[in-house]
Design a protein around this motif. Structure first.
Motif, mmCIF file in Angstrom:
data_model
loop_
_atom_site.group_PDB
_atom_site.id
_atom_site.type_symbol
_atom_site.label_atom_id
_atom_site.label_comp_id
_atom_site.label_asym_id
_atom_site.label_seq_id
_atom_site.Cartn_x
_atom_site.Cartn_y
_atom_site.Cartn_z
ATOM 1 N N GLY A 155 24.449 61.825 18.063
ATOM 2 C CA GLY A 155 23.637 60.655 18.371
ATOM 3 C C GLY A 155 22.429 60.623 17.447
ATOM 4 N N LEU A 156 22.244 59.523 16.714
ATOM 5 C CA LEU A 156 21.140 59.471 15.745
ATOM 6 C C LEU A 156 19.865 58.900 16.358
ATOM 7 C CD1 LEU A 156 23.064 58.222 12.585
ATOM 8 C CD2 LEU A 156 22.421 60.562 13.180
ATOM 9 N N ASP A 157 19.987 58.309 17.542
ATOM 10 C CA ASP A 157 18.801 57.723 18.165
ATOM 11 C C ASP A 157 18.183 58.675 19.177
ATOM 12 O OD1 ASP A 157 19.259 55.483 16.674
ATOM 13 O OD2 ASP A 157 20.391 54.469 18.247
ATOM 14 N N GLY A 158 18.372 59.930 18.977
ATOM 15 C CA GLY A 158 17.725 60.879 19.874
ATOM 16 C C GLY A 158 18.699 61.681 20.705
ATOM 17 N N GLY A 159 19.689 61.006 21.242
ATOM 18 C CA GLY A 159 20.516 61.584 22.305
ATOM 19 C C GLY A 159 21.406 62.742 21.926
ATOM 20 N N GLY A 160 22.494 62.816 22.625
ATOM 21 C CA GLY A 160 23.337 63.998 22.630
ATOM 22 C C GLY A 160 24.274 64.122 21.444
ATOM 23 N N ASN A 161 25.212 64.971 21.637
ATOM 24 C CA ASN A 161 26.279 65.106 20.644
ATOM 25 C C ASN A 161 27.501 65.686 21.340
ATOM 26 O OD1 ASN A 161 26.373 68.171 20.197
ATOM 27 N ND2 ASN A 161 24.185 67.655 19.978
ATOM 28 N N ALA A 162 28.630 65.626 20.652
ATOM 29 C CA ALA A 162 29.866 66.178 21.214
ATOM 30 C C ALA A 162 30.683 66.784 20.098
ATOM 31 C CB ALA A 162 30.655 65.082 21.917
ATOM 32 N N GLU A 163 31.467 67.780 20.485
ATOM 33 C CA GLU A 163 32.346 68.391 19.486
ATOM 34 C C GLU A 163 33.769 67.933 19.732
ATOM 35 O OE1 GLU A 163 31.844 72.568 19.151
ATOM 36 O OE2 GLU A 163 29.674 72.366 18.867
ATOM 37 N N PHE A 164 34.536 67.888 18.671
ATOM 38 C CA PHE A 164 35.964 67.591 18.854
ATOM 39 C C PHE A 164 36.781 68.546 17.995
ATOM 40 C CE2 PHE A 164 34.350 64.633 15.605
ATOM 41 C CZ PHE A 164 35.272 64.754 14.577
ATOM 42 N N SER A 165 38.023 68.789 18.442
ATOM 43 C CA SER A 165 38.870 69.693 17.654
ATOM 44 C C SER A 165 39.281 68.981 16.383
ATOM 45 C CB SER A 165 40.128 70.092 18.406
ATOM 46 O OG SER A 165 39.901 70.065 19.765
ATOM 47 N N PRO A 166 39.429 69.732 15.312
ATOM 48 C CA PRO A 166 39.836 69.118 14.056
ATOM 49 C C PRO A 166 41.138 68.340 14.240
ATOM 50 C CG PRO A 166 39.465 71.496 13.800
ATOM 51 C CD PRO A 166 39.288 71.182 15.245
ATOM 52 N N LEU A 167 41.310 67.290 13.470
ATOM 53 C CA LEU A 167 42.529 66.494 13.572
ATOM 54 C C LEU A 167 43.732 67.351 13.202
ATOM 55 C CD1 LEU A 167 41.216 63.305 11.741
ATOM 56 C CD2 LEU A 167 41.603 63.583 14.195
ATOM 57 N N PRO A 168 44.888 67.106 13.877
ATOM 58 C CA PRO A 168 46.109 67.829 13.482
ATOM 59 C C PRO A 168 46.418 67.589 12.003
ATOM 60 C CG PRO A 168 46.461 66.569 15.497
ATOM 61 C CD PRO A 168 45.120 66.175 14.964
ATOM 62 N N LEU A 169 47.039 68.583 11.398
ATOM 63 C CA LEU A 169 47.334 68.517 9.960
ATOM 64 C C LEU A 169 48.105 67.243 9.574
ATOM 65 C CD1 LEU A 169 47.308 69.926 7.187
ATOM 66 C CD2 LEU A 169 49.453 71.050 7.854
ATOM 67 N N THR A 170 49.101 66.898 10.419
ATOM 68 C CA THR A 170 49.891 65.690 10.129
ATOM 69 C C THR A 170 48.986 64.471 9.992
ATOM 70 O OG1 THR A 170 51.640 66.652 11.468
ATOM 71 C CG2 THR A 170 51.829 64.313 10.977
ATOM 72 N N MET A 171 48.020 64.346 10.894
ATOM 73 C CA MET A 171 47.118 63.197 10.872
ATOM 74 C C MET A 171 46.214 63.238 9.644
ATOM 75 S SD MET A 171 48.137 61.880 13.465
ATOM 76 C CE MET A 171 48.940 62.237 14.978
ATOM 77 N N ARG A 172 45.777 64.448 9.308
ATOM 78 C CA ARG A 172 44.897 64.549 8.139
ATOM 79 C C ARG A 172 45.645 64.173 6.866
ATOM 80 N NH1 ARG A 172 42.959 70.198 7.939
ATOM 81 N NH2 ARG A 172 44.235 70.598 9.769
ATOM 82 N N ILE A 173 46.901 64.595 6.788
ATOM 83 C CA ILE A 173 47.692 64.234 5.601
ATOM 84 C C ILE A 173 47.850 62.713 5.525
ATOM 85 C CG2 ILE A 173 49.987 64.378 4.544
ATOM 86 C CD1 ILE A 173 50.194 67.242 5.710
ATOM 87 N N LEU A 174 48.155 62.082 6.675
ATOM 88 C CA LEU A 174 48.356 60.629 6.671
ATOM 89 C C LEU A 174 47.075 59.897 6.285
ATOM 90 C CD1 LEU A 174 50.619 60.095 9.833
ATOM 91 C CD2 LEU A 174 51.303 60.054 7.425
ATOM 92 N N LEU A 175 45.929 60.331 6.848
ATOM 93 C CA LEU A 175 44.658 59.679 6.501
ATOM 94 C C LEU A 175 44.349 59.871 5.017
ATOM 95 C CD1 LEU A 175 42.147 60.456 9.406
ATOM 96 C CD2 LEU A 175 43.222 58.268 8.876
ATOM 97 N N GLU A 176 44.554 61.077 4.566
ATOM 98 C CA GLU A 176 44.286 61.414 3.166
ATOM 99 C C GLU A 176 45.094 60.502 2.223
ATOM 100 O OE1 GLU A 176 42.222 63.656 1.984
ATOM 101 O OE2 GLU A 176 42.858 63.701 -0.116
ATOM 102 N N ASP A 177 46.333 60.228 2.622
ATOM 103 C CA ASP A 177 47.190 59.392 1.765
ATOM 104 C C ASP A 177 46.970 57.901 2.014
ATOM 105 O OD1 ASP A 177 48.215 61.622 0.589
ATOM 106 O OD2 ASP A 177 50.093 61.647 1.714
ATOM 107 N N GLY A 178 46.089 57.550 2.942
ATOM 108 C CA GLY A 178 45.777 56.137 3.192
ATOM 109 C C GLY A 178 46.694 55.490 4.203
ATOM 110 N N GLY A 179 47.446 56.304 4.969
ATOM 111 C CA GLY A 179 48.336 55.752 5.989
ATOM 112 C C GLY A 179 49.786 56.151 5.729
ATOM 113 N N LEU A 180 50.653 55.765 6.656
ATOM 114 C CA LEU A 180 52.048 56.215 6.584
ATOM 115 C C LEU A 180 52.822 55.622 5.405
ATOM 116 C CD1 LEU A 180 54.477 57.700 7.903
ATOM 117 C CD2 LEU A 180 54.827 55.682 9.308
ATOM 118 N N ILE A 181 52.721 54.309 5.228
ATOM 119 C CA ILE A 181 53.518 53.677 4.171
ATOM 120 C C ILE A 181 53.055 54.173 2.783
ATOM 121 C CG2 ILE A 181 54.236 51.457 3.145
ATOM 122 C CD1 ILE A 181 55.532 52.071 5.909
ATOM 123 N N PRO A 182 51.740 54.228 2.527
ATOM 124 C CA PRO A 182 51.306 54.829 1.263
ATOM 125 C C PRO A 182 51.785 56.283 1.108
ATOM 126 C CG PRO A 182 49.485 53.644 2.279
ATOM 127 C CD PRO A 182 50.615 53.649 3.270
#
Ligand code: SF4
Lengths: 418, 175
Positions: free
Chosen positions: B133-160
């Motif tokens: 939160g940049l306006d003062g408040g809290g924050n939260a942690e999340f687990s890293p994205l699964p590898l499959t998702m990271r590969i897809l994002l990295e390539d710009g999506g499934l079709i690319p």
């Protein structure tokens, strides 16, 4: 590791690996499909890839059902593009009037026990009734499956739902699945595969099994496979396919959760606005005025649905304040309902008949409710605006029996009291 | 990954849970409009008619459980992306929407969201799995994205991704 569930078996087989829940695999897809609302994006994506022919083992289909026959020039243009695509790429086309995709695809004989099937429509899980794994995906996923013949899957954990006993009079598969969704919640089975077993399931015919598999996505599930039995074999036989056995879960398969329902405790249910998991006893909603009643869809537009509705309507007329719309799930069902006499009964009772297909389910045509209407429908979703009008329209989901009982009385009615 | 830190404003809705694809983009538009920019003008309109005006490029949608339940329409994440939404932050997602979003290159962050106020400015640190939160408040942690998702994002999506590799290439060790 223990034995395997149906989902683990199908995905192991199609990925030629020994996979278990939680693994991510790339698996061969047997069949894929898209409908007229999702094909445009899929075709664009396929053209972008330089697609020529589907590489899925048994091919691919497109179905014009969501807005069919076309209500406007825009939709006609999309239909035209889909027809051109199907011709150029030798994709099976089910044109307007053949019916809703989740009835037409099973009837087409292209899918079989143990298959892995994907469709660009969320209710593709319906085919689980036929002892296979099928799921709904977006247009890009289906395009990727058609183009490569494969797709990545996370192997789902499985919930085993055991339904014992037998349902009472004018209570059926829709009431069972609504009961389960009410228990689980709209995200109670997200990403899971649901295997249905138990004495009550064995007595449910294929139409009712499809009703149940159809709605597993309403609690977030991915697959809804039923076991193979005589009902399955007879159904395949009825469309000319001789199949003696299917895919079974192992006796020592590992289930993440087991749910038990005694069917004899289940009463007629409705999903009240605006959530599918807002499930109540019909008895608690008795008396709510109804302006439109809809019998149809991929959930409950099949022959046994039309027949149980006709049985209640025989010799009667629906209430004068109710528009009673009927959309048979396919042309084949329409023809059978005509032959059996059930369709004549529906028409004589005041039914407004629309073409086999989705009808007014998704609000694109053929029965958009008026502002402030209460609708009782055999469909699977009651979100605000779902039927094309978000001005204070309330949609109640129920069984065919409850829908027609309510149409007769002009208000929500428990069909057992008629 | 291309950009590991995103900054934008949070948009919250009523209802908070089970925001379905009909609310994201109503079925009544999916035939009428093929152009995502046009569709973006109607995004979320059934639960917040002003959303399309309010949202700035780079903003986030924040929600509770089961975001994106309902239909398989890929127009839902696409229209959100076309409206400028850079990521969604929710406690959980419906399955088809989850796949569709990564397939079209829209990241979904799964974490606690009750602390986030409508209109609050947030930073998402994708690399370290943090929402701040940049306006003062809290924050939260999340687990890293699964590898499959990271590969897809990295390539710009499934079709690319498929285009780039001529098929699936998800067995890589790291991205
Ligand atoms: S009948 Fe309704 S739920 Fe079924 S495929 Fe058609 S629009 Fe979807």
């Amino acid at each position: 590791m223990g034995g395997k569930t149906i989902a683990e078996k199908v995905l192991s087989d199609r990925s030629t690996s020994d996979c278990h829940a939680g693994d991510i695999v790339v698996a061969a897809v047997d069949y894929c499909m898209a409908q007229d609302g999702t094909s445009k994006l899929m075709i664009e994506e396929l053209e972008n890839l330089g697609f020529e022919r589907a590489r899925t083992k048994s091919g691919m289909a497109v179905v014009l059902d969501h807005s069919a026959p076309s209500p406007s020039a825009e939709v006609s243009r999309i239909h035209g593009e889909i027809r051109r695509f199907s011709k150029e790429c030798e994709v099976e086309l089910h044109d307007v009037g053949e019916g809703v995709c989740h009835q037409v695809i099973p009837e087409s004989g292209k899918i079989r026990p143990g298959d892995l099937v994907v469709g660009a429509d969320s209710h593709t899980c319906t085919y689980g009734a036929l002892n296979l794994c099928s799921t709904g995906l977006g247009s890009a996923d289906v395009a990727a499956a058609a183009f490569t013949g494969k797709l990545w899957f996370r192997v789902p954990e499985t919930y085993r739902v055991n339904i014992s006993g037998s349902v009472g009079e004018r209570t059926g598969p829709k009431d069972l699945i609504l009961t389960l969704i009410g228990m689980m919640g709209a995200d109670g089975a997200t990403y899971k595969s649901i295997e249905f077993v138990g004495d009550a399931i064995r007595t449910i015919g294929m139409d009712g099994r499809m009703t149940m598999a159809n709605m597993v996505v309403e609690m977030g599930a991915k697959f809804g496979p039923f076991q193979f039995d005589d009902v399955t074999a007879d159904w395949y036989d009825s469309i000319g396919m001789k199949i003696d056995n299917g895919v079974e879960s192992d006796a020592d398969a590992v289930y993440e959760r087991e749910v038990d329902i005694d069917a004899s405790d289940v009463v007629p249910k409705v999903a009240a606005p605006h959530r599918v998991d807002n499930v109540r006893d019909v008895a608690d909603c008795e008396g709510i005025e109804v302006n439109q009643a809809f019998l149809g869809t991929c959930t409950n537009g099949r022959l046994s649905d039309l027949m149980s509705a006709a049985k209640i309507l025989k010799g009667k007329r629906v209430h004068e304040n109710v528009r009673f719309i009927v959309a048979p799930a396919s042309r084949r069902i329409l023809a059978e309902a005509v032959r059996s006499g059930a369709f004549g009964t529906l028409i004589e009772s005041g039914a407004i008949v629309v073409a086999p297909g989705c009808g007014p389910c998704v609000g694109t045509h053929a029965g958009v409710p008026s502002d402030g209407d209460n609708v009782i429908s055999t469909a699977n979703r009651n979100f605000m605006g779902r039927m094309g009008n978000n001005s204070n329209v309330s949609i109640y989901l129920a069984s065919p029996e409850t829908v027609v009982a309510s149409a007769l009385n002009g208000h929500i009615t428990d069909p057992r009291g008629l | 990954m291309a950009s590991t830190r995103l900054e934008g404003r949070a948009h919250r809705f009523e209802p908070n849970d089970d925001i379905n694809t009909d609310y994201i983009i109503s079925g009544r538009y999916k035939f009428k409009i093929g152009d995502m920019q046009e569709l973006a003008k109607h995004v979320m309109e059934d639960i917040d008619p002003d959303f399309a005006q309010k949202v700035d490029s780079g903003d986030f949608i924040v929600a509770g459980r089961n975001f994106g339940c309902g239909s398989s329409r890929e127009q839902a994440p696409r229209a959100l992306k076309a409206a400028g939404v850079a990521a969604i932050i929710a406690r959980s997602y419906a399955r088809i929407f989850y796949r569709n979003s990564f397939n079209i290159g829209l990241p979904l962050i799964t974490c606690e969201t009750d602390w986030i106020e409508d209109g609050e400015r947030l930073a998402i640190d994708l690399g370290n799995g943090k929402v701040i939160g940049l306006d003062g408040g809290g924050n939260a942690e999340f687990s890293p994205l699964p590898l499959t998702m990271r590969i897809l994002l990295e390539d710009g999506g499934l079709i690319p991704h498929i285009k780039k590799h001529g098929g699936f290439s998800l067995e890589r060790g790291e991205v």
